[in-house]
Design a protein around this motif. Structure first.
Motif, PDB file in Angstrom:
ATOM      1  N   TYR A 143       0.766  13.839  -8.860  1.00 54.01           N
ATOM      2  CA  TYR A 143       1.966  13.023  -8.714  1.00 54.01           C
ATOM      3  C   TYR A 143       1.620  11.723  -8.004  1.00 54.01           C
ATOM      4  CZ  TYR A 143       5.036  16.652 -10.451  1.00 54.01           C
ATOM      5  OH  TYR A 143       5.676  17.558 -11.261  1.00 54.01           O
ATOM      6  N   TYR A 144       2.116  10.624  -8.584  1.00 53.11           N
ATOM      7  CA  TYR A 144       1.830   9.290  -8.066  1.00 53.11           C
ATOM      8  C   TYR A 144       3.114   8.557  -7.708  1.00 53.11           C
ATOM      9  CZ  TYR A 144      -2.747   9.963 -10.272  1.00 53.11           C
ATOM     10  OH  TYR A 144      -3.977  10.441 -10.646  1.00 53.11           O
ATOM     11  N   CYS A 145       3.026   7.794  -6.649  1.00 59.81           N
ATOM     12  CA  CYS A 145       4.081   6.878  -6.251  1.00 59.81           C
ATOM     13  C   CYS A 145       3.699   5.495  -6.769  1.00 59.81           C
ATOM     14  CB  CYS A 145       4.164   6.898  -4.721  1.00 59.81           C
ATOM     15  SG  CYS A 145       5.302   5.741  -3.999  1.00 59.81           S
ATOM     16  N   ALA A 146       4.679   4.731  -7.257  1.00 60.24           N
ATOM     17  CA  ALA A 146       4.418   3.409  -7.791  1.00 60.24           C
ATOM     18  C   ALA A 146       5.470   2.428  -7.298  1.00 60.24           C
ATOM     19  CB  ALA A 146       4.407   3.445  -9.314  1.00 60.24           C
ATOM     20  N   ALA A 147       5.093   1.154  -7.252  1.00 60.28           N
ATOM     21  CA  ALA A 147       6.029   0.133  -6.777  1.00 60.28           C
ATOM     22  C   ALA A 147       5.835  -1.162  -7.549  1.00 60.28           C
ATOM     23  CB  ALA A 147       5.839  -0.108  -5.274  1.00 60.28           C
TER      24      ALA A 147
ATOM     25  N   ARG B  80       0.852  -1.194   0.000  1.00 63.54           N
ATOM     26  CA  ARG B  80       0.000   0.000   0.000  1.00 63.54           C
ATOM     27  C   ARG B  80       0.880   1.233   0.000  1.00 63.54           C
ATOM     28  NH1 ARG B  80      -3.172   3.000   4.172  1.00 63.54           N
ATOM     29  NH2 ARG B  80      -4.926   3.941   3.081  1.00 63.54           N
ATOM     30  N   LEU B  81       0.505   2.186  -0.840  1.00 59.07           N
ATOM     31  CA  LEU B  81       1.280   3.420  -0.998  1.00 59.07           C
ATOM     32  C   LEU B  81       0.374   4.608  -0.739  1.00 59.07           C
ATOM     33  CD1 LEU B  81       2.954   2.452  -4.409  1.00 59.07           C
ATOM     34  CD2 LEU B  81       3.866   2.057  -2.121  1.00 59.07           C
ATOM     35  N   VAL B  82       0.843   5.540   0.074  1.00 59.18           N
ATOM     36  CA  VAL B  82       0.060   6.738   0.373  1.00 59.18           C
ATOM     37  C   VAL B  82       0.948   7.958   0.204  1.00 59.18           C
ATOM     38  CG1 VAL B  82      -1.304   7.967   2.083  1.00 59.18           C
ATOM     39  CG2 VAL B  82      -1.399   5.467   1.993  1.00 59.18           C
ATOM     40  N   GLU B  83       0.598   8.811  -0.772  1.00 57.29           N
ATOM     41  CA  GLU B  83       1.372  10.025  -1.040  1.00 57.29           C
ATOM     42  C   GLU B  83       0.860  11.193  -0.202  1.00 57.29           C
ATOM     43  OE1 GLU B  83       0.765   8.072  -5.198  1.00 57.29           O
ATOM     44  OE2 GLU B  83      -0.396   8.432  -3.381  1.00 57.29           O
ATOM     45  N   SER B  84       1.757  12.125   0.052  1.00 54.01           N
ATOM     46  CA  SER B  84       1.408  13.370   0.743  1.00 54.01           C
ATOM     47  C   SER B  84       2.424  14.437   0.362  1.00 54.01           C
ATOM     48  CB  SER B  84       1.392  13.170   2.261  1.00 54.01           C
ATOM     49  OG  SER B  84       2.675  12.780   2.723  1.00 54.01           O
TER      50      SER B  84
ATOM     51  N   GLY C  71       8.934   4.145  -8.227  1.00 55.32           N
ATOM     52  CA  GLY C  71       9.011   5.263  -9.143  1.00 55.32           C
ATOM     53  C   GLY C  71       8.028   6.345  -8.769  1.00 55.32           C
ATOM     54  N   TRP C  72       8.285   7.527  -9.277  1.00 55.80           N
ATOM     55  CA  TRP C  72       7.355   8.650  -9.205  1.00 55.80           C
ATOM     56  C   TRP C  72       6.874   8.948 -10.619  1.00 55.80           C
ATOM     57  CZ3 TRP C  72       5.401  10.753  -4.865  1.00 55.80           C
ATOM     58  CH2 TRP C  72       6.098  10.571  -3.656  1.00 55.80           C
TER      59      TRP C  72
ATOM     60  N   ALA D 193       6.071  12.870  -0.156  1.00 56.01           N
ATOM     61  CA  ALA D 193       6.377  11.643   0.576  1.00 56.01           C
ATOM     62  C   ALA D 193       5.440  10.539   0.123  1.00 56.01           C
ATOM     63  CB  ALA D 193       6.239  11.873   2.078  1.00 56.01           C
ATOM     64  N   CYS D 194       5.952   9.323   0.117  1.00 49.38           N
ATOM     65  CA  CYS D 194       5.153   8.134  -0.208  1.00 49.38           C
ATOM     66  C   CYS D 194       5.380   7.124   0.912  1.00 49.38           C
ATOM     67  CB  CYS D 194       5.582   7.560  -1.543  1.00 49.38           C
ATOM     68  SG  CYS D 194       4.810   5.976  -1.963  1.00 49.38           S
TER      69      CYS D 194
END
Length: 126
Positions: free
Chosen positions: A93-97, A3-7, A35-36, A21-22
């Motif tokens: 903007y998204y965080c990915a894994a 689980r990824l949560v951006e702020s 990645g961003w 932050a992710c």
């Protein structure tokens, strides 16, 4: 399940800075391939930077020298420091894994990642 949560998004004037932050749960930030990405209205989602578990990074030409990503293994968080922001940086903007290493040359391709955060909005005014 990762689980990824951006702020950290917000509104700034041109030339300003923001730090995203992710927060990662379900796995460790140091073991994932991450990645961003960003997506502006009416445009395709594009890769900003990838960072792999060996610490190697790959930046899009449009952000080289202005953006920097880093891993905080204590808080299990991925950061994106954005400096000298321009109006064209305005996007969600998204965080990915990914748990598997993306194929060579695919680090900035959205289809290499199977976990995504909900995104955080960055708006840069001129």
């Amino acid at each position: 399940q990762v689980r990824l949560v951006e702020s950290g998004g917000g509104s700034v004037q041109s030339g300003g800075s923001l730090r995203l932050a992710c927060a990662v749960s379900g796995d460790t930030v140091s073991s994932l391939y991450m990645g961003w990405f960003r997506q502006a209205p009416g445009k395709e989602r594009e890769g900003v930077v990838s960072i792999y578990s060996d610490g190697s990074t790959n930046y899009a030409d449009s952000v080289k020298g202005r953006f920097a990503t880093s891993q905080d293994n204590v808080s299990n968080t991925l950061h994106l420091q954005m400096n000298s922001l321009k109006p064209e940086d305005t996007a969600m903007y998204y965080c990915a894994a990914a748990v598997w290493r993306p194929a060579t040359g695919w680090g900035l391709h959205r289809y290499a990642y199977n976990y995504w955060g909900q995104g955080t909005q960055v708006t840069v005014s001129s």
